[in-house]
Write an enzyme that holds these catalytic residues in place. Structure first.
Site, PDB file in Angstrom:
ATOM      1  N   CYS A 238       3.044  -3.451  -9.566  1.00 21.05           N
ATOM      2  CA  CYS A 238       1.633  -3.217  -9.201  1.00 21.05           C
ATOM      3  C   CYS A 238       0.838  -4.510  -9.007  1.00 21.05           C
ATOM      4  CB  CYS A 238       0.964  -2.356 -10.258  1.00 21.05           C
ATOM      5  SG  CYS A 238       1.883  -0.851 -10.585  1.00 21.05           S
TER       6      CYS A 238
ATOM      7  N   HIS B 182      -6.429  -2.881 -10.039  1.00 19.18           N
ATOM      8  CA  HIS B 182      -5.346  -1.950  -9.680  1.00 19.18           C
ATOM      9  C   HIS B 182      -5.717  -0.535 -10.139  1.00 19.18           C
ATOM     10  CE1 HIS B 182      -1.650   0.096  -9.356  1.00 19.18           C
ATOM     11  NE2 HIS B 182      -1.342   0.033 -10.640  1.00 19.18           N
TER      12      HIS B 182
ATOM     13  N   ASN C  78      -1.972   6.330  -8.274  1.00 19.52           N
ATOM     14  CA  ASN C  78      -1.466   4.957  -8.438  1.00 19.52           C
ATOM     15  C   ASN C  78      -0.468   4.669  -7.313  1.00 19.52           C
ATOM     16  OD1 ASN C  78      -0.105   2.637  -9.205  1.00 19.52           O
ATOM     17  ND2 ASN C  78       0.104   3.218 -11.350  1.00 19.52           N
TER      18      ASN C  78
HETATM   19  N1  COA Z   1       0.001  17.672 -17.944  1.00 15.62           N
HETATM   20  C1  COA Z   1      -0.204  18.257 -19.131  1.00 15.62           C
HETATM   21  N2  COA Z   1       0.167  17.709 -20.294  1.00 15.62           N
HETATM   22  C2  COA Z   1       0.779  16.521 -20.242  1.00 15.62           C
HETATM   23  C3  COA Z   1       1.018  15.850 -19.030  1.00 15.62           C
HETATM   24  C4  COA Z   1       0.613  16.479 -17.856  1.00 15.62           C
HETATM   25  N3  COA Z   1       0.792  15.929 -16.644  1.00 15.62           N
HETATM   26  N4  COA Z   1       1.621  14.687 -19.310  1.00 15.62           N
HETATM   27  C5  COA Z   1       1.740  14.594 -20.644  1.00 15.62           C
HETATM   28  N5  COA Z   1       1.244  15.716 -21.207  1.00 15.62           N
HETATM   29  C6  COA Z   1       1.175  16.059 -22.611  1.00 15.62           C
HETATM   30  C7  COA Z   1       2.171  15.310 -23.451  1.00 15.62           C
HETATM   31  O1  COA Z   1       3.429  15.974 -23.413  1.00 15.62           O
HETATM   32  C8  COA Z   1       1.527  15.365 -24.802  1.00 15.62           C
HETATM   33  O2  COA Z   1       1.762  16.630 -25.357  1.00 15.62           O
HETATM   34  P1  COA Z   1       2.108  16.743 -26.951  1.00 15.62           P
HETATM   35  O3  COA Z   1       0.894  16.196 -27.659  1.00 15.62           O
HETATM   36  O4  COA Z   1       2.327  18.194 -27.119  1.00 15.62           O
HETATM   37  O5  COA Z   1       3.336  15.901 -27.142  1.00 15.62           O
HETATM   38  C9  COA Z   1       0.030  15.266 -24.474  1.00 15.62           C
HETATM   39  O6  COA Z   1      -0.098  15.650 -23.102  1.00 15.62           O
HETATM   40  C10 COA Z   1      -0.532  13.888 -24.635  1.00 15.62           C
HETATM   41  O7  COA Z   1       0.370  12.992 -24.012  1.00 15.62           O
HETATM   42  P2  COA Z   1       0.115  11.458 -24.051  1.00 15.62           P
HETATM   43  O8  COA Z   1       1.254  10.757 -23.365  1.00 15.62           O
HETATM   44  O9  COA Z   1      -0.251  11.049 -25.424  1.00 15.62           O
HETATM   45  O10 COA Z   1      -1.193  11.378 -23.123  1.00 15.62           O
HETATM   46  P3  COA Z   1      -2.102  10.142 -22.887  1.00 15.62           P
HETATM   47  O11 COA Z   1      -3.463  10.465 -23.301  1.00 15.62           O
HETATM   48  O12 COA Z   1      -1.476   8.854 -23.355  1.00 15.62           O
HETATM   49  O13 COA Z   1      -2.102  10.090 -21.287  1.00 15.62           O
HETATM   50  C11 COA Z   1      -1.112   8.843 -19.500  1.00 15.62           C
HETATM   51  C12 COA Z   1      -0.892   9.886 -20.562  1.00 15.62           C
HETATM   52  C13 COA Z   1       0.191   8.617 -18.767  1.00 15.62           C
HETATM   53  C14 COA Z   1      -2.148   9.356 -18.517  1.00 15.62           C
HETATM   54  C15 COA Z   1      -1.607   7.528 -20.174  1.00 15.62           C
HETATM   55  O14 COA Z   1      -0.778   7.198 -21.234  1.00 15.62           O
HETATM   56  C16 COA Z   1      -1.663   6.395 -19.228  1.00 15.62           C
HETATM   57  O15 COA Z   1      -2.461   6.389 -18.307  1.00 15.62           O
HETATM   58  N6  COA Z   1      -0.855   5.358 -19.441  1.00 15.62           N
HETATM   59  C17 COA Z   1      -0.826   4.208 -18.568  1.00 15.62           C
HETATM   60  C18 COA Z   1      -0.054   4.583 -17.372  1.00 15.62           C
HETATM   61  C19 COA Z   1      -0.153   3.597 -16.297  1.00 15.62           C
HETATM   62  O16 COA Z   1      -1.233   3.259 -15.883  1.00 15.62           O
HETATM   63  N7  COA Z   1       0.993   3.168 -15.807  1.00 15.62           N
HETATM   64  C20 COA Z   1       1.087   2.329 -14.700  1.00 15.62           C
HETATM   65  C21 COA Z   1       0.679   0.953 -15.039  1.00 15.62           C
HETATM   66  S1  COA Z   1       0.720   0.105 -13.563  1.00 15.62           S
END
Ligand code: COA
Length: 327
Positions: A114, A254, A284
């Site tokens: 990215c 980004h 993204n």
């Molecule tokens: N829809 C519904 N539920 C979902 C889901 C989706 N698309 N994806 C994950 N979940 C669930 C998980 O399974 C988890 O359930 P559980 O509590 O029963 O285990 C719950 O939602 C919370 O998951 P979690 O991973 O803790 O969510 P989060 O608040 O961390 O959000 C992201 C997830 C990916 C949005 C977040 O971590 C994020 O943005 N990370 C950075 C990603 C990024 O920018 N990457 C690229 C960098 S260039």
């Protein structure tokens, strides 16, 4: 005064196919509400069958060249930042060169996830500082939809396809790229990776059963590292050019997640109108995210001569970087 690199044209290209959060509800156990509140994404663009990375990169390049008033045979170097090339060999830059007829140009793909467009601009800047007459095309282009597991709700809701491009030239005026800061930390690679389809792991049944042909991510850990690195690299750029927040006219971060963008805006104390946002439309798009945003802002009249512009990105690897420029 030393030569500086200025952006004289921008372009972008997005697949016409739109995939909404509702469409994703039919594929995985997710909801429009979950995706919107956790990421800020409402829809993303998905390349059609036969529409490849190099096709999007070519369209973005032609748009940027047209705006710049530069002919393909005036281009000296093509840099394409991507993690989803059409194929391992040749590079996307070679295919773009062929498609646009830029046969004088050197061709270079860079793999910086990215942060790739900022790395690409930084490389172009160094060439132009050495030779003011050079004209360089920098492109960020991705077809991430083909590296996403459409059964994995933790990743498939996040990514989209697209390309953006910029034409750079030299100037002796007091504008253009003022500073670049590039960083990485390979120790953390496992938090965000596509482990298969390279040469380290055989492309066999075991690789496919592990899902190593797809993006795999520890979202929470990536989030924590991303906000820390983005904040540090932002202040690094600001300090290098002696800017305080009120000097900023437009910031391009980004577009990974709306919560990351909000964090950056709050830490900078930036007003909402100065942080460019289009994540709701495209998700993204990795290396394409900043150049698409830049082109939208440019064509939308949000950049003006002399505007102080800051860019920062973070991605798998990990990689991160920032760039300050006077438009
Ligand atoms: N829809 C519904 N539920 C979902 C889901 C989706 N698309 N994806 C994950 N979940 C669930 C998980 O399974 C988890 O359930 P559980 O509590 O029963 O285990 C719950 O939602 C919370 O998951 P979690 O991973 O803790 O969510 P989060 O608040 O961390 O959000 C992201 C997830 C990916 C949005 C977040 O971590 C994020 O943005 N990370 C950075 C990603 C990024 O920018 N990457 C690229 C960098 S260039």
């Amino acid at each position: 005064m030393r030569s500086r690199a200025v952006i004289i044209g921008t372009g972008s290209a997005l697949p016409s196919r739109v995939m909404t959060n509702r469409d994703l509800e039919a594929l995985v156990d997710t909801s429009d509400e979950w995706i919107r509140t956790r990421t800020g994404i409402l829809e993303r663009r998905i390349a059609s069958e036969g529409e490849n990375n190099s096709d999007l990169a070519t369209r973005a390049a032609l748009n940027a060249l047209e705006m710049a008033g530069v002919k393909p045979d005036e281009i000296d170097l093509i840099i394409v930042a991507t993690l989803t090339p059409d194929m391992p060999m040749p590079s996307v830059a070679c295919l773009v060169q062929k498609n646009i007829g830029a046969f004088r140009a050197g061709v270079l793909d860079i793999s910086v996830t990215c942060s790739g467009f900022i790395y690409g601009l930084s490389i172009a800047d160094k060439f132009i500082q050495a030779d003011r007459k050079l004209k360089i095309l920098v492109i960020g282009s991705e077809v991430l939809s083909r590296r996403v597991n459409w059964q994995d709700r933790t990743t498939c809701v996040l990514f989209g396809d697209g390309a953006g491009a910029a034409v750079l030239a030299g100037t002796r005026e007091d504008r253009g790229i003022l500073s670049t800061h590039l960083h990485g930390d390979g120790r953390l690679w496992e938090l965000l990776a596509i482990r298969g389809l390279g040469t380290a792991v055989p492309a066999d049944e075991e690789m496919l059963s592990r899902g190593w042909q797809y993006i795999q991510m520890q979202g929470k850990d990536v989030f924590k590292h991303a906000v820390k690195a983005l904040e540090a690299v932002t202040w690094e750029a600001m300090d290098a050019v002696g800017w305080k927040t009120d000097a900023l006219d437009m910031v391009f971060c980004h577009q990974a997640n709306m919560r990351i963008l909000d964090f950056v805006r709050e830490r900078l104390g930036l007003s909402e109108d100065k942080l460019f946002i289009n994540i709701h439309k495209y998700g993204n798009t990795s290396a394409a995210s900043i150049p698409i945003a830049l082109d939208e802002a440019n064509r939308g009249g949000r950049l003006f001569a002399g505007a102080n512009v800051l860019m920062m990105a973070f991605g798998g690897g990990f990689t991160w970087g920032s760039l300050a420029m006077r438009w």
